[in-house]
Design a protein around this motif. Sequence first.
Motif, PDB file in Angstrom:
ATOM      1  N   SER A 115       0.798  -1.221   0.000  1.00 50.96           N
ATOM      2  CA  SER A 115       0.000   0.000   0.000  1.00 50.96           C
ATOM      3  C   SER A 115       0.833   1.274   0.000  1.00 50.96           C
ATOM      4  N   ASN A 116       2.097   1.186   0.361  1.00 50.17           N
ATOM      5  CA  ASN A 116       2.980   2.345   0.404  1.00 50.17           C
ATOM      6  C   ASN A 116       3.860   2.488  -0.836  1.00 50.17           C
ATOM      7  N   SER A 149      -3.224  -6.498  -2.197  1.00 47.47           N
ATOM      8  CA  SER A 149      -1.845  -6.272  -2.645  1.00 47.47           C
ATOM      9  C   SER A 149      -1.693  -6.624  -4.124  1.00 47.47           C
ATOM     10  N   ASN A 189      -5.367  -2.381  -2.699  1.00 52.63           N
ATOM     11  CA  ASN A 189      -4.370  -2.457  -1.630  1.00 52.63           C
ATOM     12  C   ASN A 189      -4.675  -3.559  -0.617  1.00 52.63           C
ATOM     13  N   PRO A 205       0.225   5.329  -4.350  1.00 54.16           N
ATOM     14  CA  PRO A 205      -0.497   4.626  -3.281  1.00 54.16           C
ATOM     15  C   PRO A 205      -1.902   5.165  -3.069  1.00 54.16           C
TER      16      PRO A 205
END
Length: 121
Positions: free
Chosen positions: A30-31, A76, A73, A53
């Motif tokens: 997510s980052n 993933s 997210n 993101p």
Amino acid sequence: EVQLVESGGGSVQSGGSLRLSCAASGYTYSNYYMAWFRQAPGKEREGVAAITPDGIIVDKSFVKGRFIISRDNGKSTLYLQMNSLKPEDTAMYYCAADSVWWGLVPRYKYWGQGTQVTVAS
């Protein structure tokens, strides 16, 4: 440590559709900034679309009206929905990720093995 695995490629007729997926593991997905690139035989690797993101997107002109990049997210996973495919879309498609922004420049730190997309004329 970081692994990206593409799937969803295949052979389709002109005008057909495919949805590519890129499953990420080994990092905080997510980052990360994510992107799709493609490379046809004898051609340089080129950016298709990139996404931050937060879901901000940049893409190439050939994408408009045909391709959509998105990310989930929670799973993933990065996606590329491709519609109205043309023979010139034939290429190996790669997923890329990095903790910094590269946009459509192929300098991402992490890359998948690629998934082949072939569009018959």
